[in-house]
Design an enzyme around this catalytic site. Sequence first.
Site, PDB file in Angstrom:
ATOM      1  N   GLU A 266     -49.943 110.749 -65.484  1.00 18.54           N
ATOM      2  CA  GLU A 266     -48.615 111.304 -65.213  1.00 18.54           C
ATOM      3  C   GLU A 266     -48.370 112.603 -65.982  1.00 18.54           C
ATOM      4  O   GLU A 266     -47.304 112.826 -66.556  1.00 18.54           O
ATOM      5  CB  GLU A 266     -47.543 110.267 -65.556  1.00 18.54           C
ATOM      6  CG  GLU A 266     -47.634 109.015 -64.700  1.00 18.54           C
ATOM      7  CD  GLU A 266     -46.517 108.028 -64.955  1.00 18.54           C
ATOM      8  OE1 GLU A 266     -46.042 107.422 -63.994  1.00 18.54           O
ATOM      9  OE2 GLU A 266     -46.125 107.863 -66.137  1.00 18.54           O
ATOM     10  N   ARG A 299     -54.105 103.353 -73.402  1.00 19.03           N
ATOM     11  CA  ARG A 299     -53.507 102.788 -72.186  1.00 19.03           C
ATOM     12  C   ARG A 299     -54.387 103.053 -70.959  1.00 19.03           C
ATOM     13  O   ARG A 299     -54.890 104.152 -70.765  1.00 19.03           O
ATOM     14  CB  ARG A 299     -52.114 103.362 -71.945  1.00 19.03           C
ATOM     15  CG  ARG A 299     -51.106 102.946 -72.993  1.00 19.03           C
ATOM     16  CD  ARG A 299     -49.736 103.550 -72.725  1.00 19.03           C
ATOM     17  NE  ARG A 299     -48.893 102.696 -71.905  1.00 19.03           N
ATOM     18  CZ  ARG A 299     -48.301 103.072 -70.790  1.00 19.03           C
ATOM     19  NH1 ARG A 299     -48.501 104.292 -70.300  1.00 19.03           N
ATOM     20  NH2 ARG A 299     -47.508 102.246 -70.121  1.00 19.03           N
ATOM     21  N   LYS A 334     -51.535  97.164 -68.223  1.00 19.74           N
ATOM     22  CA  LYS A 334     -50.305  96.593 -67.677  1.00 19.74           C
ATOM     23  C   LYS A 334     -50.614  95.293 -66.951  1.00 19.74           C
ATOM     24  O   LYS A 334     -51.709  95.096 -66.430  1.00 19.74           O
ATOM     25  CB  LYS A 334     -49.631  97.575 -66.723  1.00 19.74           C
ATOM     26  CG  LYS A 334     -49.023  98.781 -67.415  1.00 19.74           C
ATOM     27  CD  LYS A 334     -48.194  99.618 -66.445  1.00 19.74           C
ATOM     28  CE  LYS A 334     -47.551 100.801 -67.159  1.00 19.74           C
ATOM     29  NZ  LYS A 334     -46.646 101.560 -66.273  1.00 19.74           N
ATOM     30  N   ASP A 339     -47.283  98.936 -61.390  1.00 22.16           N
ATOM     31  CA  ASP A 339     -46.392  99.437 -62.442  1.00 22.16           C
ATOM     32  C   ASP A 339     -45.213  98.512 -62.676  1.00 22.16           C
ATOM     33  O   ASP A 339     -44.098  98.814 -62.254  1.00 22.16           O
ATOM     34  CB  ASP A 339     -45.883 100.838 -62.069  1.00 22.16           C
ATOM     35  CG  ASP A 339     -45.122 101.519 -63.206  1.00 22.16           C
ATOM     36  OD1 ASP A 339     -45.161 101.011 -64.331  1.00 22.16           O
ATOM     37  OD2 ASP A 339     -44.486 102.547 -62.954  1.00 22.16           O
ATOM     38  N   GLU A 367     -37.073  98.000 -66.148  1.00 21.97           N
ATOM     39  CA  GLU A 367     -37.114  99.234 -65.362  1.00 21.97           C
ATOM     40  C   GLU A 367     -37.030  98.957 -63.871  1.00 21.97           C
ATOM     41  O   GLU A 367     -36.340  99.667 -63.136  1.00 21.97           O
ATOM     42  CB  GLU A 367     -38.405 100.001 -65.674  1.00 21.97           C
ATOM     43  CG  GLU A 367     -38.590 101.255 -64.842  1.00 21.97           C
ATOM     44  CD  GLU A 367     -39.901 101.958 -65.120  1.00 21.97           C
ATOM     45  OE1 GLU A 367     -40.218 102.910 -64.380  1.00 21.97           O
ATOM     46  OE2 GLU A 367     -40.621 101.558 -66.066  1.00 21.97           O
TER      47      GLU A 367
END
Length: 684
Positions: A266, A299, A334, A339, A367
């Site tokens: 990102e 990550r 994750k 996501d 989120e």
Amino acid sequence: MKTSIFSLFFILICIGLHAEDGHKLWLRAQSTSTVNVECSKQSPIIEIAKIELQNMWQGKAGHTVVLKLAKTKKLQGDGFLLSENQIESNTEAGLLYGAFEMLRKQQTQSSDFNGIFNPSYDLRILNHWDNLDGTIERGYAGQSIFWHPGSEAFKVTQEDKKRWTEYARANASIGINGTVLNNVNASPKILTPEYLNRVREIADILRPYGIQTYLAVNFASPSVIGGLSTSDPLNQEVVAWWKNKVNEIYKLIPDFGGFLVKANSEGQPGPQNFGRTHADGANMMADALKAQGGIVMWRAFVYNPSDEDRAKQAYSEFMPLDGTFSDNVIVQVKNGPIDFQPREPFSPLFGAMKGTGVMPEFQITQEYLGHSVHMVFLATMWEEVLNSDTFQEGKGSTVARCTDGSIFKQKYSAIAGVSNVGSDINWCGHHFAQANWYAFGRLAWDNTLTSEQIADEWVKLTFGKVSNTEDDADFVKAIKELMLDSREAAVDYMMPLGLHHIFAAHHHYGPGPWWAPSGMRKDWTPPYYHRADSLGIGFNRTTSGSNAVSQYHQPLSQQFNDPETCPEKYLLWFHHLPWDYKMKSGRTLWDELCFHYDSGVQKVRGFQKIWDKSESYVDTERFAAVQKKLREQSLNAQEWKDACLLYFQQFNQLPIPYDLERPVNKLEDLIEKDEKQIREGRRN
């Protein structure tokens, strides 16, 4: 400057009593009798353990509890041996965790006092996505408790220290032993002297509660703040810069934990900017930290603008590197391959990377699950993930066992949760969102706990007993069932049957299955994921599609590949199916979607009824606050149902089953509302 025992005691006393505004979290109990606490050693951590036992003791008056440091082989890490008269551990932190466990058992009226309590994971870490200007990315409970903007950026006040102490105490009570203080989208400024001095002040407060401090760092820091012309991890000047910076940090913070890194994701810089691999970058940092005992959490959340299915990209990038990472590197993965969606299959990296330390990353802040408005108890999601069988080493190779050291003997076992903590008086924005902070800590300590056990504890600790009547048990049972149903309700009214990432643009709050502006990356738009057309709906990830099923071990890959054997909760994740596909219920796919959406709405309305009945058991302030949130959640659930069904109806031209409630909103009104929120920057 180290925090003295007397300063800690003063801060604990000055925390003070608040109204029932949620500020005390699950630590509301006050002692009902006296207790004698003995220990042959003194230290700040042991002193806190004594104070906690004395301040919240619910046992026999005049009872004596001995805190004993020993070298017991049955105990691992900060584990402890608990009996009614003694807490024994190999570490001082273990004595503190044992004290909180003893108090928890008293307050929940548990009869099981004796036993060994070893942590499932060595490192149990909160990741704060806090920015240095005081804002929090994907935070819904106010400003950062660590960082302030402008002229207040480096000033440490008594109010700061008080809040940090309360925060540390809450974490210690559930076994969390590490905190990353800043956003993974890290500013290089975090490594400048002014900010490191503030980090030192925070670390001094956290340390007596057994909490190590970590920092998220920007990979380009050597060139941005270090004056170098490159940040290439194989450049010797860059290597030297990181070693010097690490030495600088450890002089300030001797127990510093290490770095968290988001790289080549990102827009964040990383080793691939210089033609290097993730392992090249991670190992360079790990070498700088190794002599001091520090770690790198690297990550695996990476994806590039390409034609490859986004769900496959992390596996494609990291699997070829398995076995090449240093032993003090842990790849942070994750829970799912996309996501933090309301429901995803587990990431195929779990169990597949056999030669690399791997740690799960959960998101505590909601989120994609209604922010701090919707009541969604996330323990059920995390339990589902941890108990998922990867089959990598045969049946029983669950995600939990593949990451906690039971199967793969990695040097460090670890788990991370993206924190939902902010400056709001109740810490989390929603009183029930506190349960997710609590649940993460409890599962990080013991990944075999059930959601029901955790919910039972939290309700009893947070709302306490009104009296010794059966009515209290009915209240606990009703609220516990509400919590346990809440995540499934959210999946139903948002994205049932494997649908995912169909949120409105940017804010990830309301529905937006239509959102696909021209020029936007396809994998940033909902139509990329739901693929609805006149023929059907869903993402084909079978062998005839993107072949994401091949990343899972048998028998899962075969099971997921066939719509007849694929669990229906993942059906549209792996399959594009016709609207009239026959479901196990006997309904068509379209009718089944309609029933799920309607069921989610009805469940939330039921939550309102359950909560309203609890009025006599809950203080006025918290009752009204939760009631208001549930009212908004119910309206939102209706919007989700109406928006998605009316939008998909444009493709299939099929009626909504007549025994279900009709939509009460118009599709064009919901689209206009979403566009207005985008224009006004709401819910960002």
